[in-house]
Design an enzyme around this catalytic site. Structure first.
Site: not given
Ligand code: HSE
Length: 437
Positions: A9-10, A101, A125, A130, A132, A186, A197, A201
């Site tokens: 996707t990304v 990350k 970045e 994302g 920002i 996901e 996650d 970050k």
């Molecule tokens: N899975 C993350 C979120 C995005 O839901 O913000 C990627 O880090």
């Protein structure tokens, strides 16, 4: 020229930006940021979105041996294969751009060191919040500031789930199912909802903010899985919105890193960051309070951040910033951490108690013995007739106290026979006071 490794996707988003939008990018930047290879084992998605098939390649060694490739974009995710892709690119003296990350939070020190040894740079970045541009904000825009605190809503999945709970009164389980049905979570959302996650970050953002190597293992992390709609609603009635906050603060040169479901006042701008959006609140000693808002995920929003890194590497600014400033984890010290028990916070407490003479007196006595002062107490009604439990909820808001005091008080409260063991405590976060100094 550029090689992209991983076209999901990304990856598809940045592949589009560097093919479909290439004429615009060339005109805007004066740089030739064209793609030469897309490395993957499956090109179904790339074909579906119309990426030219002459870019498809299954052999990563071709990229490593091609002197025309100066930038490798790693978008395979995970730790093992991604680390191999990134390390090999750096050893081949190719700059790396990544959104990973988890990789940087776990192996940043090693990988930044490898980049430095090989005379190249890493752009990341897209790894935090994302679209920002928060990494460049910290490393460039805020370069003249000492950073006092970073407060972020940096996981869109959790923010979407909590927003559904707040606005629609949904349970956590239903809100999660809804997020998955909308494609906003996901299939396996574990790392999102358990807070990891966000922890990845904030360890990256903390390192950049304070110029220390803020280790992932030092982030105290709590996810949103146990958030009960009852507390969300009662908090709302009291003027608070629940958010999963990632926090990096300094206290007298000690660093505190944490990810926790927190109540924030409805009047704070972070309370307005809803749905899958991210928001970051930063305090600099010269600039004061600044805020950043945008999409934290999605193909094109993430590609926006990856594209900015590609441009910065191609222009040479990424390397200059990487070489000249001292906030990269391979060249900074580990900080002295502030123990969570010493961090001060206000608290929301919910106790389920037997409706019996003296129970409230017992609670207030235990809180007082632990130096915890009550600012509000709320017993909504007597137990509803149809309630399954014989207990009734009592909600208490406290003034600021050390988290350690609260932990001790909860242990003592749990020992009381008329108080249920499942006590909910949620910090009520006030960001640092804005001081321009
Ligand atoms: N899975 C993350 C979120 C995005 O839901 O913000 C990627 O880090």
């Amino acid at each position: 020229m550029i090689a992209l490794v991983g076209c999901g996707t990304v990856g598809g988003g940045i592949a589009l930006l560097l093919t479909r939008d290439l004429p615009f990018l060339k005109e805007k930047t004066g740089l030739n940021v064209g793609l030469k290879y897309i490395v993957d084992i499956n090109f179904d998605h790339a074909k579906e979105i119309g990426i030219p098939s002459n870019l498809f390649e299954t052999d990563y060694n071709k990229v490593l041996n091609d002197p025309e490739v100066t930038i490798v974009i790693e978008l395979v995710g995970g730790l093992t294969f991604a680390k191999d892709v990134v390390s090999k690119a750096l050893i081949a003296k190719k700059n790396v751009v990544t959104a990973n990350k988890a990789l940087l939070a776990n192996f940043g020190e090693e990988l930044f060191g490898l980049a430095r040894k090989n005379g190249v740079a890493i752009g990341f970045e897209a790894s935090c919040a994302g679209g920002i541009p928060i990494v460049k904000t910290l490393t460039e825009g805020m370069a003249a500031n000492k950073i006092d605190g970073v407060y972020g809503i940096v996981n869109g999945t959790c923010n979407y789930i909590l927003t559904q709970m707040i606005d629609q009164g949904m349970s956590y389980a239903d809100a999660l199912k809804g997020a998955q049905a909308e494609g906003l979570a996901e299939a396996d959302p574990t790392l999102d909802v358990n807070g990891m996650d966000s922890a990845h970050k904030i360890s990256i953002l903390g390192s950049l903010a304070f110029g220390y190597n803020c280790e992932l293992s030092a982030v105290t992390t709590t996810g949103i899985e146990d958030i009960d709609i009852y507390d969300v609603s009662i908090g709302r009635e009291m003027g608070y919105t629940i958010k999963l906050l990632a926090i990096a603060e300094t206290y007298d040169n000690k660093v505190s890193l944490r990810v926790q479901p927190s109540f924030i006042s409805d009047s704070h701008p972070l309370a307005k960051i809803s749905g899958p959006f991210n928001g970051v609140s930063l305090y600099g000693h010269a600039v004061g309070h600044t805020m950043y808002y945008g999409r934290g995920a999605g193909a094109l929003p993430t590609a926006s951040a990856i594209g900015a890194d590609v441009i910065a590497v191609a222009q040479g600014t990424q390397k200059i910033v990487f070489d000249s400033y001292k906030y990269w984890p391979d060249i900074t010290e580990k900080p002295e951490y502030m123990a969570l028990s010493d961090v001060e916070s206000e608290f929301y407490l919910r106790l389920n108690v037997e409706d019996h003479v003296g129970v409230t007196a017992t609670i207030t006595k235990i809180l007082a013995a632990n130096s915890i002062s009550i600012s509000a107490i709320h017993q909504k009604s007597i137990r509803p007739k149809d309630a399954r439990s014989k207990n009734i909820p009592i909600v208490i808001l406290t003034h600021k106290t050390k988290c350690g005091n609260m932990d001790n008080a909860i242990l003592e409260l749990q020992n009381e026979s008329r108080i249920s063991k499942n006590i909910v405590s949620i910090p009520v976060i006030e960001e640092k006071e804005e001081t321009i100094h």
